[in-house]
Write a protein that holds these residues in place. Structure first.
Motif, mmCIF file in Angstrom:
data_model
loop_
_atom_site.group_PDB
_atom_site.id
_atom_site.type_symbol
_atom_site.label_atom_id
_atom_site.label_comp_id
_atom_site.label_asym_id
_atom_site.label_seq_id
_atom_site.Cartn_x
_atom_site.Cartn_y
_atom_site.Cartn_z
ATOM 1 N N VAL A 11 0.842 -1.189 0.000
ATOM 2 C CA VAL A 11 0.000 0.000 0.000
ATOM 3 C C VAL A 11 0.877 1.239 0.000
ATOM 4 O O VAL A 11 2.082 1.161 0.206
ATOM 5 N N GLN A 12 0.236 2.374 -0.239
ATOM 6 C CA GLN A 12 0.942 3.641 -0.185
ATOM 7 C C GLN A 12 0.779 4.276 1.187
ATOM 8 O O GLN A 12 -0.175 3.971 1.924
ATOM 9 N N ALA A 13 1.687 5.165 1.510
ATOM 10 C CA ALA A 13 1.601 5.891 2.774
ATOM 11 C C ALA A 13 0.239 6.585 2.863
ATOM 12 O O ALA A 13 -0.231 7.175 1.878
ATOM 13 N N GLY A 64 -3.627 5.542 18.057
ATOM 14 C CA GLY A 64 -4.399 6.471 17.243
ATOM 15 C C GLY A 64 -4.489 6.068 15.784
ATOM 16 O O GLY A 64 -5.282 6.640 15.030
ATOM 17 N N ARG A 65 -3.681 5.101 15.362
ATOM 18 C CA ARG A 65 -3.721 4.652 13.963
ATOM 19 C C ARG A 65 -4.146 3.185 13.843
ATOM 20 O O ARG A 65 -4.770 2.813 12.844
ATOM 21 N N PHE A 66 -3.818 2.384 14.806
ATOM 22 C CA PHE A 66 -4.151 0.959 14.772
ATOM 23 C C PHE A 66 -5.223 0.659 15.802
ATOM 24 O O PHE A 66 -5.232 1.246 16.894
ATOM 25 N N ASN A 83 -3.780 5.257 8.107
ATOM 26 C CA ASN A 83 -2.682 6.204 7.998
ATOM 27 C C ASN A 83 -1.325 5.507 8.092
ATOM 28 O O ASN A 83 -0.441 5.910 8.868
ATOM 29 N N LEU A 84 -1.182 4.474 7.298
ATOM 30 C CA LEU A 84 0.055 3.698 7.342
ATOM 31 C C LEU A 84 1.248 4.522 6.896
ATOM 32 O O LEU A 84 1.136 5.409 6.029
ATOM 33 N N LYS A 85 2.375 4.234 7.495
ATOM 34 C CA LYS A 85 3.614 4.936 7.217
ATOM 35 C C LYS A 85 4.673 3.952 6.719
ATOM 36 O O LYS A 85 4.592 2.756 7.037
ATOM 37 N N PRO A 86 5.653 4.412 5.987
ATOM 38 C CA PRO A 86 6.712 3.499 5.523
ATOM 39 C C PRO A 86 7.365 2.727 6.669
ATOM 40 O O PRO A 86 7.750 1.561 6.484
ATOM 41 N N GLU A 87 7.458 3.339 7.819
ATOM 42 C CA GLU A 87 8.085 2.659 8.958
ATOM 43 C C GLU A 87 7.220 1.549 9.544
ATOM 44 O O GLU A 87 7.670 0.804 10.410
#
Length: 127
Positions: A11-13, A64-66, A83-87
């Motif tokens: 997925v994308q960020a 707050g995201r998961f 709101n997934l991030k590359p990290e």
């Protein structure tokens, strides 16, 4: 109990994914469930947990995201990630811990506390 994690992908960020952890052999309601992840070259780390009674807890980087949840009727636990991030890129594992009481609100964040593990599902977040 056997665990099968699924739902990973590329997925994308900023995108979202929902991981599933399907249990077989025993009823998942008898176990606390944890989600862990392992990025390339790094140790496996705790992400989130949900106890038998439904209490939840998270590592700071995903709060707050998961959102972790469980559906005992479906014998499945979930990890909703927004709101997934590359990290966040890693192989995600679900795990089950036996021997906890229904009312437990303890945090089980150490991999050594878990008795059963799924095979992992890869989440790749591109920037």
């Amino acid at each position: 109990v056997q665990l099968q994690a699924s739902g990973g992908g590329l997925v994308q960020a900023g995108d979202s994914l929902r991981l599933s952890c399907a249990a077989s052999g025993r009823t998942l309601s008898m176990y606390a469930v944890g989600w862990f992840r392992q990025a390339p070259g790094k140790e496996r780390e705790f992400v989130s947990g949900i106890n038998r009674g439904g209490s939840t807890y998270y590592t700071d980087s995903v709060k707050g995201r998961f959102t972790v949840s469980r559906d005992n009727a479906k014998n499945t636990a979930y990890l909703q990630m927004i709101n997934l991030k590359p990290e966040d890129t890693a192989v995600y594992y679900c795990a089950a811990k036996s021997g906890t009481i229904l009312s437990s609100t303890l945090y089980y964040t150490d991999i050594r506390q878990y008795d059963y593990w799924g095979q992992g599902t890869l989440v790749t977040v591109s920037s």
